[in-house]
Design a protein around this motif. Structure first.
Motif, PDB file in Angstrom:
ATOM      1  N   ILE A  74       0.361  -1.137  -0.090  1.00  0.00           N
ATOM      2  CA  ILE A  74      -0.365  -0.034   0.215  1.00  0.00           C
ATOM      3  C   ILE A  74       0.910   1.529   0.343  1.00  0.00           C
ATOM      4  O   ILE A  74       0.311   2.155  -0.779  1.00  0.00           O
ATOM      5  N   VAL A  75       1.480   1.225   0.780  1.00  0.00           N
ATOM      6  CA  VAL A  75       3.549   2.528   0.846  1.00  0.00           C
ATOM      7  C   VAL A  75       3.713   2.692  -0.859  1.00  0.00           C
ATOM      8  O   VAL A  75       3.989   3.793  -0.549  1.00  0.00           O
ATOM      9  N   LEU A  76       4.164   1.706  -1.008  1.00  0.00           N
ATOM     10  CA  LEU A  76       4.448   1.969  -2.446  1.00  0.00           C
ATOM     11  C   LEU A  76       3.840   2.222  -3.429  1.00  0.00           C
ATOM     12  O   LEU A  76       4.037   3.603  -4.043  1.00  0.00           O
ATOM     13  N   PHE A  77       2.531   1.813  -3.301  1.00  0.00           N
ATOM     14  CA  PHE A  77       1.873   2.030  -4.435  1.00  0.00           C
ATOM     15  C   PHE A  77       0.890   3.171  -4.653  1.00  0.00           C
ATOM     16  O   PHE A  77       1.076   3.958  -4.927  1.00  0.00           O
ATOM     17  N   MET A  78       0.827   3.753  -3.291  1.00  0.00           N
ATOM     18  CA  MET A  78      -0.062   5.193  -2.793  1.00  0.00           C
ATOM     19  C   MET A  78       1.233   6.167  -3.489  1.00  0.00           C
ATOM     20  O   MET A  78       1.104   7.021  -3.626  1.00  0.00           O
ATOM     21  N   SER A  79       2.396   5.709  -2.707  1.00  0.00           N
ATOM     22  CA  SER A  79       3.072   6.781  -2.775  1.00  0.00           C
ATOM     23  C   SER A  79       3.685   7.415  -3.688  1.00  0.00           C
ATOM     24  O   SER A  79       4.165   8.273  -4.725  1.00  0.00           O
ATOM     25  N   TYR A  80       4.012   6.341  -5.245  1.00  0.00           N
ATOM     26  CA  TYR A  80       4.596   5.768  -6.515  1.00  0.00           C
ATOM     27  C   TYR A  80       3.381   6.776  -7.105  1.00  0.00           C
ATOM     28  O   TYR A  80       4.135   8.062  -8.379  1.00  0.00           O
ATOM     29  N   PHE A  81       1.947   6.638  -7.239  1.00  0.00           N
ATOM     30  CA  PHE A  81       0.273   6.374  -8.093  1.00  0.00           C
ATOM     31  C   PHE A  81       0.210   8.642  -7.580  1.00  0.00           C
ATOM     32  O   PHE A  81       0.186   9.260  -8.347  1.00  0.00           O
ATOM     33  N   SER A  82       0.677   8.716  -6.389  1.00  0.00           N
ATOM     34  CA  SER A  82       0.215   9.251  -5.386  1.00  0.00           C
ATOM     35  C   SER A  82       1.190  11.229  -6.533  1.00  0.00           C
ATOM     36  O   SER A  82       0.993  12.161  -6.883  1.00  0.00           O
ATOM     37  N   ALA A  83       2.325  10.447  -6.244  1.00  0.00           N
ATOM     38  CA  ALA A  83       3.465  11.248  -7.265  1.00  0.00           C
ATOM     39  C   ALA A  83       3.759  11.375  -8.644  1.00  0.00           C
ATOM     40  O   ALA A  83       3.948  12.693  -9.154  1.00  0.00           O
ATOM     41  N   GLN A  84       2.889  10.336  -9.550  1.00  0.00           N
ATOM     42  CA  GLN A  84       2.661  10.186 -10.582  1.00  0.00           C
ATOM     43  C   GLN A  84       1.729  11.013 -11.169  1.00  0.00           C
ATOM     44  O   GLN A  84       2.094  12.304 -12.034  1.00  0.00           O
ATOM     45  N   HIS A  85       0.754  11.837 -10.537  1.00  0.00           N
ATOM     46  CA  HIS A  85      -0.081  11.902  -9.960  1.00  0.00           C
ATOM     47  C   HIS A  85       0.188  13.845 -10.413  1.00  0.00           C
ATOM     48  O   HIS A  85      -0.664  14.494 -10.952  1.00  0.00           O
ATOM     49  N   GLU A  86       1.208  14.131  -9.178  1.00  0.00           N
ATOM     50  CA  GLU A  86       1.165  15.499  -8.943  1.00  0.00           C
ATOM     51  C   GLU A  86       2.197  15.925 -10.161  1.00  0.00           C
ATOM     52  O   GLU A  86       2.052  16.939  -9.968  1.00  0.00           O
ATOM     53  N   TRP A  87       2.842  14.763 -10.338  1.00  0.00           N
ATOM     54  CA  TRP A  87       3.995  15.435 -11.513  1.00  0.00           C
ATOM     55  C   TRP A  87       3.591  15.585 -12.563  1.00  0.00           C
ATOM     56  O   TRP A  87       3.542  16.628 -13.572  1.00  0.00           O
ATOM     57  N   ASP A  88       2.452  14.880 -13.495  1.00  0.00           N
ATOM     58  CA  ASP A  88       1.354  15.098 -14.423  1.00  0.00           C
ATOM     59  C   ASP A  88       0.751  16.053 -13.853  1.00  0.00           C
ATOM     60  O   ASP A  88       1.066  16.938 -15.248  1.00  0.00           O
ATOM     61  N   GLN A  89       0.229  16.793 -13.635  1.00  0.00           N
ATOM     62  CA  GLN A  89      -0.915  17.996 -13.193  1.00  0.00           C
ATOM     63  C   GLN A  89       0.305  18.937 -12.700  1.00  0.00           C
ATOM     64  O   GLN A  89      -0.061  19.952 -14.132  1.00  0.00           O
ATOM     65  N   ASN A  90       1.502  19.345 -12.377  1.00  0.00           N
ATOM     66  CA  ASN A  90       2.770  20.430 -12.929  1.00  0.00           C
ATOM     67  C   ASN A  90       3.177  19.821 -14.040  1.00  0.00           C
ATOM     68  O   ASN A  90       3.506  20.997 -15.092  1.00  0.00           O
ATOM     69  N   GLU A  91       3.299  19.339 -14.860  1.00  0.00           N
ATOM     70  CA  GLU A  91       4.104  19.129 -16.628  1.00  0.00           C
ATOM     71  C   GLU A  91       2.870  19.575 -17.076  1.00  0.00           C
ATOM     72  O   GLU A  91       3.190  20.848 -17.582  1.00  0.00           O
ATOM     73  N   GLU A  92       1.431  19.350 -17.017  1.00  0.00           N
ATOM     74  CA  GLU A  92       0.558  19.773 -18.184  1.00  0.00           C
ATOM     75  C   GLU A  92       0.609  21.389 -17.825  1.00  0.00           C
ATOM     76  O   GLU A  92       0.120  22.063 -18.720  1.00  0.00           O
ATOM     77  N   ARG A  93       0.474  21.610 -16.074  1.00  0.00           N
ATOM     78  CA  ARG A  93       0.230  23.069 -16.140  1.00  0.00           C
ATOM     79  C   ARG A  93       1.744  24.288 -16.448  1.00  0.00           C
ATOM     80  O   ARG A  93       1.972  24.936 -17.255  1.00  0.00           O
ATOM     81  N   TYR A  94       2.573  23.693 -16.874  1.00  0.00           N
ATOM     82  CA  TYR A  94       3.996  23.568 -17.101  1.00  0.00           C
ATOM     83  C   TYR A  94       3.789  23.601 -19.185  1.00  0.00           C
ATOM     84  O   TYR A  94       3.966  25.102 -19.885  1.00  0.00           O
ATOM     85  N   GLN A  95       3.223  23.551 -19.271  1.00  0.00           N
ATOM     86  CA  GLN A  95       3.034  22.548 -20.773  1.00  0.00           C
ATOM     87  C   GLN A  95       1.189  23.995 -21.186  1.00  0.00           C
ATOM     88  O   GLN A  95       2.039  25.192 -22.221  1.00  0.00           O
ATOM     89  N   VAL A  96       1.013  24.296 -20.507  1.00  0.00           N
ATOM     90  CA  VAL A  96      -0.215  25.006 -20.770  1.00  0.00           C
ATOM     91  C   VAL A  96       0.405  26.644 -20.622  1.00  0.00           C
ATOM     92  O   VAL A  96       0.866  27.347 -21.676  1.00  0.00           O
ATOM     93  N   LEU A  97       1.310  26.979 -19.565  1.00  0.00           N
ATOM     94  CA  LEU A  97       1.865  27.875 -19.751  1.00  0.00           C
ATOM     95  C   LEU A  97       2.711  28.802 -20.741  1.00  0.00           C
ATOM     96  O   LEU A  97       3.184  29.816 -21.230  1.00  0.00           O
ATOM     97  N   LEU A  98       3.278  27.047 -21.278  1.00  0.00           N
ATOM     98  CA  LEU A  98       4.492  27.754 -22.285  1.00  0.00           C
ATOM     99  C   LEU A  98       3.933  28.063 -23.993  1.00  0.00           C
ATOM    100  O   LEU A  98       4.361  29.026 -24.525  1.00  0.00           O
TER     101      LEU A  98
END
Length: 110
Positions: A74-98
């Motif tokens: 549970i720790v590994l799954f939640m850690s990886y996928f919550s961080a992946q989701h955060e990274w995807d959101q930041n990357e999308e915002r970055y691309q939109v701003l660019l």
């Protein structure tokens, strides 16, 4: 034109996007959520509010091992996928701003 907050994010994410690519950095950034879920799970087991689960755990010692293995999963799954989701959101915002910055620059040239 980008606001100062948006420009600060673009500058921040330009440096962070390559650093956060590794699996270890993703797991470490999402670790508190996974640990929090497991702590709540162990607290619910320790309080004994579900009598039948407590009974099964005391009669079969292998259940404790399975709970520990499941907690690690549970720790590994939640850690990886919550961080992946955060990274995807930041990357999308970055691309939109660019794109916004690029279109504002193109409009100035006209």
């Amino acid at each position: 034109m980008l606001t100062s907050e948006e420009q600060a994010f673009v500058d921040f994410w330009t440096g962070q996007r390559t650093r956060r690519r590794s699996v270890a950095s993703r797991i470490s950034s999402g670790l508190p959520l996974g640990v929090g879920i497991v702590v709540v799970l162990f607290l619910s087991i320790a309080t004994g509010w579900y009598q039948r689960a407590t009974m099964v755990m005391r009669t079969h010692s292998s259940v404790i091992l399975m709970i520990v293995i499941a907690a690690i999963g549970i720790v590994l799954f939640m850690s990886y996928f919550s961080a992946q989701h955060e990274w995807d959101q930041n990357e999308e915002r970055y691309q939109v701003l660019l794109q916004k910055q690029k279109s504002a620059g193109a409009a100035k040239e006209l």
